[in-house]
Design an enzyme around this catalytic site. Structure first.
Site, PDB file in Angstrom:
ATOM      1  N   SER A   9      -0.965  50.442  71.487  1.00 42.46           N
ATOM      2  CA  SER A   9      -1.817  50.025  70.374  1.00 42.46           C
ATOM      3  C   SER A   9      -2.876  49.010  70.739  1.00 42.46           C
ATOM      4  CB  SER A   9      -0.865  49.340  69.336  1.00 42.46           C
ATOM      5  OG  SER A   9      -0.204  48.350  70.031  1.00 42.46           O
ATOM      6  N   CYS A  10      -3.058  49.027  72.176  1.00 43.33           N
ATOM      7  CA  CYS A  10      -4.333  47.842  72.731  1.00 43.33           C
ATOM      8  C   CYS A  10      -5.424  48.265  72.592  1.00 43.33           C
ATOM      9  CB  CYS A  10      -3.447  47.653  74.023  1.00 43.33           C
ATOM     10  SG  CYS A  10      -4.653  46.481  75.116  1.00 43.33           S
ATOM     11  N   ALA A  11      -6.239  47.608  72.099  1.00 40.19           N
ATOM     12  CA  ALA A  11      -7.911  48.282  72.264  1.00 40.19           C
ATOM     13  C   ALA A  11      -8.484  47.991  73.444  1.00 40.19           C
ATOM     14  CB  ALA A  11      -8.592  47.512  70.931  1.00 40.19           C
ATOM     15  N   CYS A  13      -6.981  48.026  76.138  1.00 43.61           N
ATOM     16  CA  CYS A  13      -6.401  49.000  77.209  1.00 43.61           C
ATOM     17  C   CYS A  13      -7.259  50.097  77.032  1.00 43.61           C
ATOM     18  CB  CYS A  13      -4.961  49.221  76.944  1.00 43.61           C
ATOM     19  SG  CYS A  13      -3.981  47.885  77.095  1.00 43.61           S
TER      20      CYS A  13
END
Length: 154
Positions: A9-11, A13
């Site tokens: 869920s890491c933008a 990343c």
């Protein structure tokens, strides 16, 4: 080889992965939630971070706050086990290769991960005239066994 430690869920990343793909830079992705991080990996991350745990561990993490965890009181082995048990405390993305280490996505700093040959190629490309442009490009892609890129890039 570049390794990136990510979370689904890491933008930031997603930005790092997109940037690496755009620049045709190979990488290995390690999802911190679906891959058990090895002790040697975590030890390397700790050794490479300039400010110890502050660089790679989020002090605002719910686990750390609610349990009032004091990382400074832990031995290295305890810390490594704590991270393995609670990977969500890691900041992300963490980008690492043989010489460089970066936490988070920074559009300027990530350029350090462009191989020297490609940086030379980009500098050459941006100049008005560079007689070595074709030679540099062919040599780089030949070495990387990405000859299909020659057709795409010409």
């Amino acid at each position: 080889m570049i390794r990136i430690y990510t979370a689904p869920s890491c933008a930031s990343c997603r930005k790092v992965k997109s940037w690496l793909k755009e620049h045709q830079i190979p990488y290995v992705e390690k999802n911190i939630f679906s891959t058990l991080l090895r002790e040697t990996e975590l030890r390397e991350l700790l050794e490479r971070s300039e400010n110890g745990t502050d660089d790679i561990i989020s002090q605002r993490s719910k686990i750390i706050k609610e349990n009032k965890v004091d990382l400074d009181d832990m031995s290295v082995n305890e810390l490594i086990q704590f991270i393995r048990d609670n990977p969500s405390i890691l900041k992300r993305p963490i980008i690492i290769d043989e010489r460089r280490f970066q936490v988070g996505y920074n559009a300027e700093e990530i350029r350090a991960f462009i191989p020297r040959e490609l940086r030379q190629l980009q500098e050459c490309e941006s100049s008005d005239f560079c007689p070595q442009f074709t030679d540099i490009k062919k040599e780089y892609y030949k070495d990387k066994e990405n000859e299909h890129c020659l057709e795409d890039c010409d």
